[in-house]
Design a protein around this motif. Structure first.
Motif, short mmCIF file in Angstrom:
data_model
loop_
_atom_site.label_atom_id
_atom_site.label_comp_id
_atom_site.label_asym_id
_atom_site.label_seq_id
_atom_site.Cartn_x
_atom_site.Cartn_y
_atom_site.Cartn_z
N PRO A 77 0.76 -1.23 -0.20
CA PRO A 77 -0.09 -0.05 -0.05
C PRO A 77 0.87 1.12 -0.04
CG PRO A 77 -1.05 -1.53 1.40
CD PRO A 77 0.39 -2.06 0.87
N PRO A 78 1.81 1.49 0.88
CA PRO A 78 2.60 2.81 0.68
C PRO A 78 3.19 3.01 -0.61
CG PRO A 78 3.22 1.29 2.59
CD PRO A 78 2.56 0.47 1.75
N ALA A 79 3.05 2.19 -1.61
CA ALA A 79 3.70 2.67 -2.89
C ALA A 79 2.53 3.15 -3.71
CB ALA A 79 4.19 1.22 -3.51
N HIS A 80 1.41 3.11 -3.24
CA HIS A 80 0.06 3.38 -3.99
C HIS A 80 -0.71 4.45 -3.17
CE1 HIS A 80 0.83 0.13 -6.82
NE2 HIS A 80 1.16 -0.34 -5.43
N ILE A 81 0.08 5.47 -2.26
CA ILE A 81 -0.74 6.25 -1.56
C ILE A 81 -0.52 7.82 -2.04
CG2 ILE A 81 -0.93 7.45 0.67
CD1 ILE A 81 -0.13 4.89 1.99
N LEU A 82 -1.42 8.52 -2.32
CA LEU A 82 -1.49 10.02 -2.77
C LEU A 82 -2.02 10.64 -1.20
CD1 LEU A 82 -3.76 10.11 -6.04
CD2 LEU A 82 -1.19 10.27 -5.74
N ARG A 83 -1.01 11.83 -0.92
CA ARG A 83 -1.31 12.82 0.02
C ARG A 83 -2.16 13.97 -0.39
NH1 ARG A 83 4.81 13.82 2.43
NH2 ARG A 83 3.58 15.22 3.84
N GLY A 84 -3.14 14.09 0.57
CA GLY A 84 -3.98 15.06 0.29
C GLY A 84 -4.20 16.05 1.48
N ALA A 85 -5.05 17.18 1.28
CA ALA A 85 -5.21 17.87 2.40
C ALA A 85 -6.11 17.49 3.58
CB ALA A 85 -5.94 19.27 2.01
N ASP A 86 -6.83 16.59 3.12
CA ASP A 86 -7.94 15.80 4.08
C ASP A 86 -7.14 14.44 4.58
OD1 ASP A 86 -9.69 17.87 3.97
OD2 ASP A 86 -10.83 16.97 2.15
N GLY A 87 -6.10 14.08 4.09
CA GLY A 87 -5.53 12.83 4.25
C GLY A 87 -5.09 12.23 3.16
N ASP A 88 -4.66 10.64 3.40
CA ASP A 88 -4.07 10.00 2.39
C ASP A 88 -5.25 9.26 1.47
OD1 ASP A 88 -1.92 11.11 3.20
OD2 ASP A 88 -1.24 8.81 4.15
N SER A 89 -4.78 8.96 0.32
CA SER A 89 -5.95 8.26 -0.45
C SER A 89 -5.26 7.24 -1.33
CB SER A 89 -6.74 9.24 -1.25
OG SER A 89 -6.01 9.74 -2.14
N VAL A 90 -5.96 6.18 -1.88
CA VAL A 90 -5.23 5.17 -2.62
C VAL A 90 -5.23 5.73 -4.15
CG1 VAL A 90 -5.45 2.88 -3.62
CG2 VAL A 90 -6.03 3.43 -1.28
N ASP A 91 -3.83 5.59 -4.58
CA ASP A 91 -3.86 6.24 -6.18
C ASP A 91 -4.05 4.81 -6.99
OD1 ASP A 91 -3.08 6.86 -8.48
OD2 ASP A 91 -1.05 7.21 -8.16
N THR A 92 -5.52 4.62 -7.39
CA THR A 92 -5.77 3.44 -8.17
C THR A 92 -5.28 3.71 -9.45
OG1 THR A 92 -7.91 4.57 -8.69
CG2 THR A 92 -8.12 3.19 -6.75
N SER A 93 -4.94 4.57 -9.73
CA SER A 93 -4.37 4.50 -11.38
C SER A 93 -2.86 3.94 -11.19
CB SER A 93 -4.05 5.76 -11.91
OG SER A 93 -3.36 6.49 -11.17
N SER A 94 -2.41 3.62 -10.12
CA SER A 94 -0.99 3.13 -10.14
C SER A 94 -1.13 1.69 -9.87
CB SER A 94 -0.26 3.85 -9.08
OG SER A 94 -0.59 3.31 -7.66
N LEU A 95 -2.41 1.00 -9.51
CA LEU A 95 -2.57 -0.20 -9.03
C LEU A 95 -2.39 -1.35 -10.35
CD1 LEU A 95 -5.61 -0.19 -6.47
CD2 LEU A 95 -3.05 -0.32 -6.08
N PRO A 96 -1.38 -2.26 -10.31
CA PRO A 96 -1.19 -3.21 -11.59
C PRO A 96 -2.65 -3.93 -11.61
CG PRO A 96 0.19 -3.93 -9.79
CD PRO A 96 -0.57 -2.61 -9.42
N GLU A 97 -2.80 -4.29 -12.97
CA GLU A 97 -3.71 -5.55 -13.31
C GLU A 97 -3.28 -6.95 -13.41
OE1 GLU A 97 -7.24 -4.97 -13.27
OE2 GLU A 97 -6.90 -2.68 -13.08
#
Lengths: 119, 233
Positions: free
Chosen positions: B91-111
């Motif tokens: 998970p730490p490789a797919h996290i985006l930081r934002g003002a309201d907290g972290d979110s998952v960068d789904t575009s970076s998840l491999p199929e």
């Protein structure tokens, strides 16, 4: 000389000397924090990790100097090793004692002290 | 019929220590080589490595797949792979930081690659032959039972905080761990109980906390995944 020797024996038996010898490595703690802690406590340690949406109690903000300064190293070690319940906090913080060595726990605490209070 | 190319593959896998079955369809050798690009098919001896190796893994280790998965689920999933880990394997490789907290960068998840029915069956046969941890499953001595969904749900969430990282419904729970509403279809009962009781025994650098659960709680949690999973179907 005898007094020094006697003091060393007393301190060793009381566990003080080993405690002094176990200084944590914040760099190693940083690496462990990224792997194991950021999912809940956030990439920047502010308690806003990816898991918090449905949490009833939010994770500790490790960048909060006032909150973190109020916790002793021993309390932090206990919370990491035996979970939030062991320090009268949430069960959402699990017990990591079988995942981490004592040295790794010391490393994590050293890193927590760095992100809360030295930056 | 094994052609020259696949003999080379077979010898290569043998030299690398990969358990290689002498299969009539030698294309399986290629399938295994493909799987091995991301998944560990041999025991990597994680205990001999530092915890930081965890961040370098591309995908879950499969060297104990035969102790872990249900073959029926495996064959179906390999043909139609759906995401099990909402935030990826690391998970730490797919996290985006934002003002309201972290979110998952789904575009970076491999199929995951989808296989044909025949390839899925052959791959599953091979993976199900990998059983180095049978002793762990036997030591768990888990006999599936039942309990009320409500009690199980409380044990999973309120009493033990498993929902911090895992989803027990598609729209509820944490995202860093694998979803568990299909766990009963996906995983062998003995694996579920053993992994809950002592995840570090299976993987020294697992992201799952040991959590020192007593055997009674382990059984309740495993039974909850059964009851909850059967409800989900």
């Amino acid at each position: 000389m005898n007094k020094i020797f006697l003091m060393s024996v007393v301190l060793t038996i009381s566990g003080v000397l080993p405690a002094l010898g176990n200084e944590g490595d914040p760099d190693n703690g940083n690496a462990l924090y990224e792997i194991y802690c950021t999912q809940c406590h956030g990439i920047s340690g502010d308690g806003k990790g990816i898991n918090i949406a449905d949490m009833s109690v939010l994770p500790r903000d490790h960048t909060d100097k006032d909150e973190m300064s109020a916790r002793t190293d021993e309390e932090l070690m206990k919370a990491i090793k035996h979970g939030g319940k062991s320090v009268n906090k949430s069960v959402l913080m699990p017990a990591w004692d079988s995942n981490f060595s004592d040295q790794q726990v010391d490393d994590l605490v050293a890193y927590l002290r760095q992100i809360c209070c030295t930056n | 019929m094994i052609n020259h190319r696949n003999w080379v593959l077979a010898v290569t896998l043998l030299l690398a220590g990969t358990p290689y079955l002498v299969l009539a369809d030698s294309d399986v050798a290629q399938l295994m080589a493909d799987c091995g690009d991301c998944h560990a098919l041999n025991n990597p001896n994680y205990t001999q490595q530092s915890a930081t190796e965890r961040k370098n893994r591309k995908a879950p280790p499969l060297f104990y797949a035969g102790n872990k998965f249900n073959r029926t689920w495996l064959v179906a999933w390999l043909q139609n792979p759906e995401r099990i880990r909402p935030a990826g394997y690391y998970p730490p490789a797919h996290i985006l930081r934002g003002a309201d907290g972290d979110s998952v960068d789904t575009s970076s998840l491999p199929e995951h690659t989808a296989l044909s029915a025949a390839d899925a069956a052959q791959t599953a046969d091979y993976l199900m032959s990998l059983k180095p941890f049978t002793s762990l499953v036997e030591a768990a001595a888990y006999e599936p039972g039942t309990l009320s969904w409500k009690m199980g749900n409380l044990t999973f969430g309120k009493f033990n905080g498993c929902d911090a990282c895992h989803r027990d419904a598609p729209d509820y729970g944490g995202t860093s761990g694998p979803e568990l509403y299909t766990a009963w279809a996906r995983l062998q009962p003995g694996f579920i109980a053993s992994y809950i009781a002592d995840p570090v025994a299976w993987d020294p650098h697992t992201l799952m906390p040991g959590n020192s659960l007593n055997p009674e709680v382990v059984k309740k949690l495993a039974d909850y995944l059964k009851v909850n999973g059967e409800d989900f179907k």
